[in-house]
Design an enzyme around this catalytic site. Structure first.
Site, PDB file in Angstrom:
ATOM      1  N   ARG A 270     -29.696   3.678  -2.938  1.00 43.86           N
ATOM      2  CA  ARG A 270     -28.432   2.983  -3.140  1.00 43.86           C
ATOM      3  C   ARG A 270     -28.538   1.596  -2.514  1.00 43.86           C
ATOM      4  NH1 ARG A 270     -28.062   6.848  -5.821  1.00 43.86           N
ATOM      5  NH2 ARG A 270     -26.292   8.240  -6.181  1.00 43.86           N
TER       6      ARG A 270
ATOM      7  N   TYR B 242     -12.182   6.814 -14.055  1.00 47.50           N
ATOM      8  CA  TYR B 242     -12.220   5.776 -13.016  1.00 47.50           C
ATOM      9  C   TYR B 242     -13.016   4.567 -13.504  1.00 47.50           C
ATOM     10  CZ  TYR B 242     -13.511   3.455  -8.652  1.00 47.50           C
ATOM     11  OH  TYR B 242     -13.725   2.520  -7.677  1.00 47.50           O
TER      12      TYR B 242
ATOM     13  N   LEU C  63      -0.051   4.128   0.845  1.00 47.36           N
ATOM     14  CA  LEU C  63      -0.628   5.015   1.859  1.00 47.36           C
ATOM     15  C   LEU C  63      -1.136   6.326   1.258  1.00 47.36           C
ATOM     16  CD1 LEU C  63       1.808   4.422   4.885  1.00 47.36           C
ATOM     17  CD2 LEU C  63      -0.296   3.208   4.284  1.00 47.36           C
TER      18      LEU C  63
ATOM     19  N   ASP D  79       0.871  -1.179   0.000  1.00 43.21           N
ATOM     20  CA  ASP D  79       0.000   0.000   0.000  1.00 43.21           C
ATOM     21  C   ASP D  79       0.905   1.225   0.000  1.00 43.21           C
ATOM     22  OD1 ASP D  79      -1.858   2.097   0.815  1.00 43.21           O
ATOM     23  OD2 ASP D  79      -3.226   0.462   1.309  1.00 43.21           O
TER      24      ASP D  79
ATOM     25  N   GLY E 148     -25.301  14.629 -12.642  1.00 44.39           N
ATOM     26  CA  GLY E 148     -24.932  13.255 -12.998  1.00 44.39           C
ATOM     27  C   GLY E 148     -25.245  12.241 -11.906  1.00 44.39           C
TER      28      GLY E 148
END
Ligand code: UD1
Length: 312
Positions: free
Chosen positions: A215, A147, A34, A32, A275
């Site tokens: 959601r 993304y 970080l 990772d 959006g």
């Protein structure tokens, strides 16, 4: 005892996964950089894991690690998970979110590494504004941001390395994961991490829209159980939605959370975000078909989340 690599293992979901793997007696290596993760997320397992503070984009480092590590399982969770960051820095986030994944797959293929499974974490963002509802893994995709494009492409590469070359792979699409340790510090952080912070610090919460947007919220512990089950018990290079399978309106979730916390959230209402998706729900029958049942209701997940923050 399996040897397991978790990239992004100091992040929100990765750190929960690392804890669970350690508890299961696995030998865990974490990579990772970080940039989003935090050492404190893995502080209480630091003596039981091997931790490298390093970017997954450094191919020499990754190749060495893959060569030496003799991993059974690789959970590829490292990513720049901020959509906003991918819009601001598409070339950089592309290296992390797509290129590093393909590079790892290619190294495993060309060096015939005998892994048992590589699991790649994709996102419900790949569905974008496509109309199908609820979302099955075969629904139309409509990746609208760098993304989402990178997640979709890397997910396809992952599945394809299984079909074309026999590398044992699988991919998952996370819906709205929530729970302790999710970083609330950006306005694009998961909404429940922001609500938690606002409740705790008695700060005003900005509600975008009327709160009726839905959601499919899934508690991080369920996500981790699903990840382990998918990695260890499935054999098809394919993709699974990871969600609860329930659709919840944000305003109802907030009211449930207010009851749990025993306080009112100071809500400031603004226009809906450009959006913003009005309705989101996963079809989780594929996940259930492998014997997975989510254990955490939204109420219990929020209770645990709140308890955690009352202690920390
Ligand atoms: C999630 C992903 C996003 C991805 C999208 C695609 C997260 C954190 N975000 O966005 O990367 O592109 O799925 O499906 O997982 N909200 C507020 N106030 C706030 C923050 C959010 O009202 O302070 C609202 C949002 O406008 C939205 C809802 O809460 O309607 C959920 O927001 P968020 O947690 O950011 O998730 P998604 O919008 O589903």
């Amino acid at each position: 005892m399996a040897k397991v690599l978790v990239t992004g293992g100091a992040g929100f979901i990765g750190s929960f996964l690392a804890h669970k793997l350690v508890a299961n007696g696995d030998q865990v290596v974490i990579v990772d950089d970080l940039s989003m993760g935090k050492l404190e997320n893995i502080a209480d397992i630091k003596d039981q894991v091997t931790f490298y503070e390093h970017t997954v984009c450094d191919e020499n480092f990754m190749h060495n690690l893959l060569n030496q590590g003799k991993f059974d399982y690789i959970y590829y969770l490292a990513a720049v998970s901020s959509v906003a960051d991918s819009v601001a820095r598409p070339w950089y986030t592309h290296q992390v979110n797509q290129e590093s994944v393909v590079n790892t797959l290619e190294f495993i293929r060309t060096h015939h590494l005998p892994i048992k499974k590589l699991l790649f974490s994709s996102s419900a963002a790949v569905y974008g504004n496509a109309a199908d509802f609820p979302k099955t893994e075969d629904s139309h995709v409509d990746p609208l941001t760098p993304y989402a494009i990178d997640k979709y492409a890397a997910e396809r590469y992952t599945v394809d390395y299984g079909h074309l070359y026999g590398v044992p792979t699988v991919a998952v699409r996370f819906f709205n994961v929530y729970g302790p340790r999710q970083n609330p510090d950006s306005e694009y952080s998961g909404v429940l991490s922001i609500v938690t912070k606002c409740l705790k610090n008695k700060q005003p919460f900005t509600l975008y829209g009327d709160g009726r947007q839905t959601r499919d919220y899934v508690y991080v512990e369920d996500v981790v159980d699903a990840l382990i089950k998918i990695a260890t018990e499935t054999n098809e290079p394919t993709v699974y939605n990871i969600a609860n399978g329930n659709e919840q309106a944000l305003i109802d979730v907030i009211h449930t959370y207010e009851d749990i916390a025993g306080m009112k959230l100071d809500i400031v209402q603004r226009e809906a975000r450009k959006g913003d998706i009005q309705k989101s729900k996963a079809d989780v029958s594929k996940l259930k078909s492998i014997g997975f049942e989510p254990k955490w209701s939204l109420h219990d997940g929020l209770m645990n989340y709140w308890k955690y923050y009352s202690k920390h």
